[in-house]
Design a protein around this motif. Structure first.
Motif, PDB file in Angstrom:
ATOM      1  N   MET A   1       0.829  -1.196   0.000  1.00  0.00           N
ATOM      2  CA  MET A   1       0.000   0.000   0.000  1.00  0.00           C
ATOM      3  C   MET A   1       0.866   1.250   0.000  1.00  0.00           C
ATOM      4  N   GLY A   2       1.939   1.223   0.808  1.00  0.00           N
ATOM      5  CA  GLY A   2       2.794   2.392   0.945  1.00  0.00           C
ATOM      6  C   GLY A   2       3.502   2.750  -0.350  1.00  0.00           C
TER       7      GLY A   2
ATOM      8  N   THR B   1      -7.550   8.637   0.052  1.00  0.00           N
ATOM      9  CA  THR B   1      -6.137   8.956   0.236  1.00  0.00           C
ATOM     10  C   THR B   1      -5.339   8.172  -0.800  1.00  0.00           C
ATOM     11  N   TYR B   2      -4.051   8.490  -0.900  1.00  0.00           N
ATOM     12  CA  TYR B   2      -3.200   7.760  -1.843  1.00  0.00           C
ATOM     13  C   TYR B   2      -3.162   6.267  -1.513  1.00  0.00           C
ATOM     14  N   ASN B   3      -3.358   5.946  -0.236  1.00  0.00           N
ATOM     15  CA  ASN B   3      -3.359   4.535   0.151  1.00  0.00           C
ATOM     16  C   ASN B   3      -4.428   3.729  -0.559  1.00  0.00           C
ATOM     17  N   ASP B   4      -5.462   4.420  -1.058  1.00  0.00           N
ATOM     18  CA  ASP B   4      -6.555   3.709  -1.725  1.00  0.00           C
ATOM     19  C   ASP B   4      -6.279   3.461  -3.199  1.00  0.00           C
TER      20      ASP B   4
ATOM     21  N   LEU C   1      -4.435  -2.727   8.853  1.00  0.00           N
ATOM     22  CA  LEU C   1      -4.599  -2.554   7.408  1.00  0.00           C
ATOM     23  C   LEU C   1      -5.358  -3.735   6.808  1.00  0.00           C
TER      24      LEU C   1
ATOM     25  N   ALA D   1       1.090   3.982  -2.947  1.00  0.00           N
ATOM     26  CA  ALA D   1       0.651   5.324  -2.584  1.00  0.00           C
ATOM     27  C   ALA D   1       1.719   6.361  -2.922  1.00  0.00           C
ATOM     28  N   THR D   2       2.974   6.071  -2.552  1.00  0.00           N
ATOM     29  CA  THR D   2       4.050   7.011  -2.863  1.00  0.00           C
ATOM     30  C   THR D   2       4.239   7.118  -4.369  1.00  0.00           C
TER      31      THR D   2
ATOM     32  N   ASP E   1       2.088   6.221  12.810  1.00  0.00           N
ATOM     33  CA  ASP E   1       3.102   6.686  11.856  1.00  0.00           C
ATOM     34  C   ASP E   1       4.361   7.150  12.577  1.00  0.00           C
TER      35      ASP E   1
END
Lengths: 91, 581
Positions: free
Chosen positions: B73-74, B345-348, B151, B77-78, B437
């Motif tokens: 996910m990270g 969010t970017y995580n999605d 998560l 997202a990045t 975080d």
């Protein structure tokens, strides 16, 4: 490690439990399901942008699964004598 | 597309076939746990899986253990946010350290017959350093297991609509049953299985996504268009499409400093600290069947690892131009929806891309892949935790000299306890996601000084026991100090004296930790008494006979079965990848 009495049983179990057979059968089962989905299900080309994705993925998974099972059959794992926990490939 | 998602109760619509694919996977996972519980009788079996696994199995497990929630996910997202510079986490931040572990450090770990990384600390430096390392590691594992579980639960919630608490408990019970049944061997087998499932899940997603945006050219032109339309919120297209100098990633204004930050901070200190001393990873190599296989474990793992960015970062980049919700988020809008239900969010990114391009069937495979990855991530944390707690904390300091099977039982109970705590930390994470975080950033700080202490200890026999623990403690404090002085790295705790934020601050903190650790260790060593000669055999390079560090059988093997030439090939490949992108 294991006693001699269950060595035959352990041998059978080991060959079933060989990670290559486990990976191969899971991928092959997935391949068959996706293949059937590709042949009989809705290909949903509006999502994939054209290709029948289930069909293609199914074929590829089936082939990879078959390769793993064949590898496991052609070069089986042989358990060593009792007292050693080592498992040697390709004997 | 948008209406179908908004009209639905869950972000992704799974049907019966999708559920069938998920159910089959769980049947395999539990079957592995059950089978692995046969033929297991002593503590080496349970904790190091009898040191009996071939190198390709441990090599895949080595990268799978890391291919968990945070990574998948990270990184996607990045990737969605910053584009190609994210590859530094792989090609700079992982591969060199993995090769170093295999070529230089693994002979000490495997050859000294220790069962855990903290145990190596104890033999080299004694109680102080051992206790610091064991306690910080065990605590970190519990918290990270909780994050993985959270998560996992939130994705089950987003995909299948189950309430979060039900998802958490079900997931925890499944992870628990396969580790307690089968120990490390079940965990490693599942990791290998998971590797194939995750590739089978993410590769079609990437290919179909790329097809939809019109291939690589379509992707670049769409990224350029999006960046030109929103110059205030989106990083320039040139920064997103070239991995170097990566200023968007580090937050440094100068290209030169950005490159230095990535190479020294991320590539050297942070990644070497993580990959060479993290017991979750090293434990996989310790389960190999020979010193040669142990050395090859991270080296073989490096090859697939090189290509993981293509199936994690690329889907993120694709989602940012193909999926309306993510594109709008990137343009700076607040978009309702998302996996948590509290805004996109970017995580999605991955989840939205799955909903966008995958037909039912492949969708089920993709959900299975994500569930598998998060469970394996948690299982890795828990199995490393129970080894360290049983051997390094309880056997060393609390209940000594019991028969072997006592500690095996203890390990099983430690697993149960760890899982229960993980459910608790998962609930904590769901309420205070920011705090988690920061905690992760903090635990990142522990790794940098660890690497400094290890590498000094392995190559400098004069280094003393006192230097071991004082170096660790002062290095960690230095990193925390930089974190506090920086801007926002530790949230409200950060005072912002140094003009650093984001990843750049972590890189500087890691660098500071390394330098301070080395300096303190050297000074303290010079004024304290070193350990007697002879007690350091197998632990320090100059005190260990050369033949103990290599596998005698290696000489007769072809080059592709020997660790060092293999590592050379991997290094060349990764340099080529850096030049291309």
């Amino acid at each position: 490690m294991s006693t001699e009495t269950n060595r035959g049983f352990l041998g059978t179990l080991l060959s079933l439990f060989d990670i290559r057979n486990v990976i191969g059968s899971l991928l092959a089962v997935y391949g068959i399901i996706l293949l059937l989905m590709g042949l009989f299900g809705d290909p949903e080309v509006d999502k994939t942008g054209g290709p029948n994705a289930n069909l293609w993925a199914g074929v590829v998974l089936l082939v990879i699964g078959a390769v793993f099972i064949a590898w496991g059959l052609l070069r089986p794992v042989v358990p060593d004598a009792p007292g050693s926990s080592k498992v040697n490939e390709d004997k | 597309m948008q209406t179908s998602i908004l009209a639905a109760d869950t972000l992704i619509q799974a049907n019966a076939v999708d559920y069938l694919l998920i159910a089959i996977y769980f049947a395999f996972v539990l079957g592995i746990g059950f089978l692995a519980s046969r033929g297991m009788s002593n503590s080496v079996d349970f904790f190091l899986s009898g040191r009996s696994l071939p190198a390709w199995v441990t090599g895949l497990a080595f990268i799978s253990a890391n291919l968990g929630a945070v990574e998948i996910m990270g990184m996607s997202a990045t990737g969605a946010q910053l584009g190609l510079p994210t590859v530094h986490y792989f090609w700079i931040g992982a591969i060199p350290a993995m090769l170093f572990l295999g070529v230089v450090m693994m002979p000490f770990y495997y050859g000294s017959k220790v069962r855990s990384v903290p145990e190596f600390m104890k033999r080299r430096f004694g109680t102080g350093a051992h206790l610091v390392n064991a306690l910080s590691f065990a605590t970190a594992q519990l918290l990270i297991a909780g994050i993985n579980l959270y998560l996992l639960g939130s994705i089950v919630h987003a995909l299948l609509g189950w309430p979060l608490w039900v998802a958490l408990i079900v997931a925890a019970l499944i992870v628990l049953s396969y580790i307690t049944l089968g120990g490390l061997k079940a965990a490693i087998y599942n990791e290998v299985l998971q590797f194939f499932v995750i590739v089978a899940a993410l590769l079609p997603l990437t290919l179909l996504g790329l097809h939809r945006v019109g291939g690589w050219d379509g992707l670049t032109s769409k990224i350029e268009k999006a960046a030109a339309a929103n110059p205030d919120t989106i990083a320039p297209a040139a920064d997103q499409l070239n991995s170097w100098p990566g200023a968007a990633l580090t937050g440094f204004n100068s290209d030169f400093l950005s490159v230095v930050g990535i190479v020294f901070g991320l590539g050297f200190v942070l990644s070497f600290g993580y990959w060479t001393t993290n017991f979750v990873e090293v434990q996989r190599a310790m389960a190999a069947d020979s010193i040669s296989a142990a050395r090859k474990t991270p080296i073989i793992g490096a090859f697939p690892k090189m290509f993981v960015p293509f199936i994690t970062i690329f889907p993120g980049m694709i989602a940012a131009v193909l999926v309306t919700e993510i594109a709008r988020t990137k343009a700076g809008e607040a978009v309702a929806g998302g996996a948590s239900g509290e805004g996109v969010t970017y995580n999605d990114s991955l989840l939205y891309l799955m909903a966008e391009v995958l037909p039912n069937g492949l969708l089920g495979l993709a959900i299975t892949g994500l569930l598998a990855a998060f469970m394996a991530g948690m299982a890795a944390n828990v199995s490393a935790f129970n080894t360290v707690v049983s051997f390094d904390i309880i056997q060393e300091y609390i209940i000594k000299d019991r028969p072997d099977d006592f500690y095996v039982k203890l390990g099983r109970w430690a697993t149960v306890a760890a899982t229960a705590v993980a459910i608790f930390t998962a609930v904590l994470a769901s309420n205070f996601s920011n705090i988690m975080d920061y905690l992760q950033t903090l635990f990142g700080f522990f790794n940098a000084p660890l690497f400094a202490t290890f590498i000094l200890g392995m190559f400098w026999k004069r280094m003393t026991a006192t230097a071991g623990w004082t170096g660790l403690v002062s290095g960690t404090l230095a990193a925390v100090l930089v974190g506090i002085l920086a801007d926002g790295t530790l949230g409200g705790l950060s005072v912002g004296v140094l003009p650093l934020s984001g990843q750049g601050a972590s890189f500087v903190a890691a660098g500071a930790a390394f330098v301070v650790d080395v300096a303190v260790s050297v000074v303290v060593s010079l004024v304290t008494t070193p350990k007697p000669e002879g007690s350091l055999k197998g632990l320090v390079y100059s005190e260990t006979p050369k033949e103990d560090l290599v596998d005698a059988e290696d000489a007769g093997r072809p080059w592709f079965e020997r660790p060092v030439p293999l590592a050379g090939v991997a290094l060349v490949l990764v340099i080529i990848l850096n030049v291309i992108f």
